[in-house]
Scaffold this motif. Structure first.
Motif, PDB file in Angstrom:
ATOM      1  N   MET A   1       0.842  -1.179   0.000  1.00  0.00           N
ATOM      2  CA  MET A   1       0.000   0.000   0.000  1.00  0.00           C
ATOM      3  C   MET A   1       0.882   1.235   0.000  1.00  0.00           C
ATOM      4  SD  MET A   1      -3.027  -1.051   2.630  1.00  0.00           S
ATOM      5  CE  MET A   1      -4.146   0.158   2.016  1.00  0.00           C
ATOM      6  N   LYS A   2       0.285   2.359  -0.390  1.00  0.00           N
ATOM      7  CA  LYS A   2       0.999   3.621  -0.395  1.00  0.00           C
ATOM      8  C   LYS A   2       0.031   4.743  -0.067  1.00  0.00           C
ATOM      9  CE  LYS A   2       0.659   3.674  -5.407  1.00  0.00           C
ATOM     10  NZ  LYS A   2       1.425   3.690  -6.644  1.00  0.00           N
ATOM     11  N   THR A   3       0.596   5.903   0.216  1.00  0.00           N
ATOM     12  CA  THR A   3      -0.207   7.071   0.549  1.00  0.00           C
ATOM     13  C   THR A   3       0.489   8.314   0.030  1.00  0.00           C
ATOM     14  OG1 THR A   3      -1.355   8.229   2.343  1.00  0.00           O
ATOM     15  CG2 THR A   3       0.879   7.463   2.810  1.00  0.00           C
ATOM     16  N   ILE A   4      -0.190   9.446   0.087  1.00  0.00           N
ATOM     17  CA  ILE A   4       0.395  10.724  -0.307  1.00  0.00           C
ATOM     18  C   ILE A   4       0.289  11.676   0.877  1.00  0.00           C
ATOM     19  CG2 ILE A   4       0.188  12.716  -1.838  1.00  0.00           C
ATOM     20  CD1 ILE A   4      -0.753  10.807  -4.029  1.00  0.00           C
ATOM     21  N   HIS A   5       1.422  12.290   1.214  1.00  0.00           N
ATOM     22  CA  HIS A   5       1.479  13.285   2.292  1.00  0.00           C
ATOM     23  C   HIS A   5       1.846  14.645   1.727  1.00  0.00           C
ATOM     24  CE1 HIS A   5       2.228   9.716   5.035  1.00  0.00           C
ATOM     25  NE2 HIS A   5       1.137  10.273   5.494  1.00  0.00           N
ATOM     26  N   LYS A   6       1.409  15.687   2.415  1.00  0.00           N
ATOM     27  CA  LYS A   6       1.644  17.073   2.007  1.00  0.00           C
ATOM     28  C   LYS A   6       2.684  17.684   2.938  1.00  0.00           C
ATOM     29  CE  LYS A   6      -1.126  21.276   2.283  1.00  0.00           C
ATOM     30  NZ  LYS A   6      -2.504  21.735   2.495  1.00  0.00           N
ATOM     31  N   PHE A   7       3.662  18.423   2.364  1.00  0.00           N
ATOM     32  CA  PHE A   7       4.720  19.056   3.138  1.00  0.00           C
ATOM     33  C   PHE A   7       4.893  20.504   2.694  1.00  0.00           C
ATOM     34  CE2 PHE A   7       5.698  14.572   2.881  1.00  0.00           C
ATOM     35  CZ  PHE A   7       5.978  14.240   4.195  1.00  0.00           C
ATOM     36  N   ARG A   8       5.084  21.381   3.655  1.00  0.00           N
ATOM     37  CA  ARG A   8       5.304  22.807   3.376  1.00  0.00           C
ATOM     38  C   ARG A   8       6.787  23.064   3.163  1.00  0.00           C
ATOM     39  NH1 ARG A   8       2.664  27.917   6.225  1.00  0.00           N
ATOM     40  NH2 ARG A   8       4.097  29.512   5.482  1.00  0.00           N
ATOM     41  N   LEU A   9       7.098  23.842   2.125  1.00  0.00           N
ATOM     42  CA  LEU A   9       8.471  24.261   1.847  1.00  0.00           C
ATOM     43  C   LEU A   9       8.547  25.774   1.964  1.00  0.00           C
ATOM     44  CD1 LEU A   9       9.299  22.151  -1.345  1.00  0.00           C
ATOM     45  CD2 LEU A   9       9.776  21.579   1.039  1.00  0.00           C
ATOM     46  N   GLU A  10       9.611  26.266   2.543  1.00  0.00           N
ATOM     47  CA  GLU A  10       9.828  27.702   2.655  1.00  0.00           C
ATOM     48  C   GLU A  10      10.725  28.152   1.512  1.00  0.00           C
ATOM     49  OE1 GLU A  10       8.245  29.554   4.854  1.00  0.00           O
ATOM     50  OE2 GLU A  10       7.388  27.809   5.858  1.00  0.00           O
ATOM     51  N   ALA A  11      10.357  29.252   0.871  1.00  0.00           N
ATOM     52  CA  ALA A  11      11.199  29.816  -0.179  1.00  0.00           C
ATOM     53  C   ALA A  11      12.406  30.480   0.469  1.00  0.00           C
ATOM     54  CB  ALA A  11      10.408  30.829  -1.002  1.00  0.00           C
ATOM     55  N   GLY A  12      13.536  30.407  -0.182  1.00  0.00           N
ATOM     56  CA  GLY A  12      14.733  31.059   0.339  1.00  0.00           C
ATOM     57  C   GLY A  12      15.989  30.293   0.001  1.00  0.00           C
ATOM     58  N   LYS A  13      17.090  30.787   0.509  1.00  0.00           N
ATOM     59  CA  LYS A  13      18.401  30.211   0.195  1.00  0.00           C
ATOM     60  C   LYS A  13      18.648  28.889   0.915  1.00  0.00           C
ATOM     61  CE  LYS A  13      19.944  33.852  -2.107  1.00  0.00           C
ATOM     62  NZ  LYS A  13      19.902  33.826  -3.534  1.00  0.00           N
ATOM     63  N   GLU A  14      18.037  28.692   2.081  1.00  0.00           N
ATOM     64  CA  GLU A  14      18.284  27.487   2.868  1.00  0.00           C
ATOM     65  C   GLU A  14      17.338  26.359   2.454  1.00  0.00           C
ATOM     66  OE1 GLU A  14      20.764  27.015   5.073  1.00  0.00           O
ATOM     67  OE2 GLU A  14      21.408  28.997   4.401  1.00  0.00           O
ATOM     68  N   PRO A  15      17.874  25.170   2.230  1.00  0.00           N
ATOM     69  CA  PRO A  15      17.019  24.028   1.902  1.00  0.00           C
ATOM     70  C   PRO A  15      16.185  23.577   3.101  1.00  0.00           C
ATOM     71  CG  PRO A  15      19.332  23.583   1.382  1.00  0.00           C
ATOM     72  CD  PRO A  15      19.285  24.847   2.169  1.00  0.00           C
ATOM     73  N   VAL A  16      15.073  22.943   2.804  1.00  0.00           N
ATOM     74  CA  VAL A  16      14.199  22.355   3.818  1.00  0.00           C
ATOM     75  C   VAL A  16      14.472  20.853   3.837  1.00  0.00           C
ATOM     76  CG1 VAL A  16      11.804  21.922   4.483  1.00  0.00           C
ATOM     77  CG2 VAL A  16      12.453  24.129   3.491  1.00  0.00           C
ATOM     78  N   THR A  17      14.724  20.302   5.021  1.00  0.00           N
ATOM     79  CA  THR A  17      14.986  18.872   5.161  1.00  0.00           C
ATOM     80  C   THR A  17      13.708  18.148   5.565  1.00  0.00           C
ATOM     81  OG1 THR A  17      17.265  19.320   5.826  1.00  0.00           O
ATOM     82  CG2 THR A  17      16.388  17.139   6.343  1.00  0.00           C
ATOM     83  N   LEU A  18      13.384  17.104   4.832  1.00  0.00           N
ATOM     84  CA  LEU A  18      12.225  16.269   5.146  1.00  0.00           C
ATOM     85  C   LEU A  18      12.689  14.843   5.350  1.00  0.00           C
ATOM     86  CD1 LEU A  18       9.755  17.516   2.373  1.00  0.00           C
ATOM     87  CD2 LEU A  18       9.912  18.310   4.734  1.00  0.00           C
ATOM     88  N   SER A  19      12.150  14.166   6.362  1.00  0.00           N
ATOM     89  CA  SER A  19      12.414  12.741   6.563  1.00  0.00           C
ATOM     90  C   SER A  19      11.326  11.967   5.832  1.00  0.00           C
ATOM     91  CB  SER A  19      12.404  12.397   8.050  1.00  0.00           C
ATOM     92  OG  SER A  19      13.532  12.939   8.669  1.00  0.00           O
ATOM     93  N   LEU A  20      11.717  11.317   4.760  1.00  0.00           N
ATOM     94  CA  LEU A  20      10.770  10.622   3.889  1.00  0.00           C
ATOM     95  C   LEU A  20      11.152   9.155   3.765  1.00  0.00           C
ATOM     96  CD1 LEU A  20      10.674  13.312   1.056  1.00  0.00           C
ATOM     97  CD2 LEU A  20       9.022  13.007   2.906  1.00  0.00           C
ATOM     98  N   CYS A  21      10.175   8.329   3.440  1.00  0.00           N
ATOM     99  CA  CYS A  21      10.430   6.901   3.231  1.00  0.00           C
ATOM    100  C   CYS A  21      11.244   6.696   1.966  1.00  0.00           C
ATOM    101  CB  CYS A  21       9.113   6.136   3.104  1.00  0.00           C
ATOM    102  SG  CYS A  21       8.159   6.076   4.608  1.00  0.00           S
ATOM    103  N   GLU A  22      12.152   5.730   2.033  1.00  0.00           N
ATOM    104  CA  GLU A  22      12.894   5.369   0.824  1.00  0.00           C
ATOM    105  C   GLU A  22      11.904   4.895  -0.224  1.00  0.00           C
ATOM    106  OE1 GLU A  22      15.848   2.504   1.978  1.00  0.00           O
ATOM    107  OE2 GLU A  22      17.246   4.071   2.569  1.00  0.00           O
TER     108      GLU A  22
END
Length: 127
Positions: A1-22
């Motif tokens: 099974m699988k699902t879809i999750h929503k994540f917020r990203l901030e615009a700017g010079k610094e990357p946003v780190t997300l912990s996601l499933c392989e």
């Protein structure tokens, strides 16, 4: 099974780190007007055994330079303004601490430097 999750990203010079499933993949990005933010939707497997991995994303404005090795993911448009937000994935080799994590995985001697995992106190000091 699988699902879809929503994540917020901030615009700017610094990357946003997300912990996601392989094995996950970004399926959509959108600029959400009420939040004034870019979101991505990520399809992920629903397996208890799925390992998490840190992935970094950066949102760049049109005309803003990004390194050649950043991988383009998608573009999110502001429907009421002239702005476009471009989502890029930062290569894993450029993540902060990636070399330390990789060294720890490759070198078992780091476990000897940090102890054997049973605590920081010496057994000789306990009675």
């Amino acid at each position: 099974m699988k699902t879809i999750h929503k994540f917020r990203l901030e615009a700017g010079k610094e990357p946003v780190t997300l912990s996601l499933c392989e094995g996950c993949r970004v399926v959509r990005s959108e600029y959400v007007v009420p939040d004034k933010a870019v979101y991505i939707w990520v399809e992920q497997p629903l397996k208890a055994s799925a390992k998490l991995t840190d992935r970094q994303f950066r949102v760049a404005f049109s005309g803003e330079p990004v390194p050649d090795n950043y991988e383009y993911v998608d573009t999110a448009l502001d429907p009421f303004g002239p702005e476009a937000y471009h989502v890029f994935e930062v290569p894993k080799a450029e993540h902060p601490w990636s070399d330390v994590r990789n060294d720890a995985k490759r070198d078992d001697s780091i476990a000897h430097k940090l102890g054997n995992g049973s605590g920081w106190r010496s057994p000789a000091g306990l009675s």
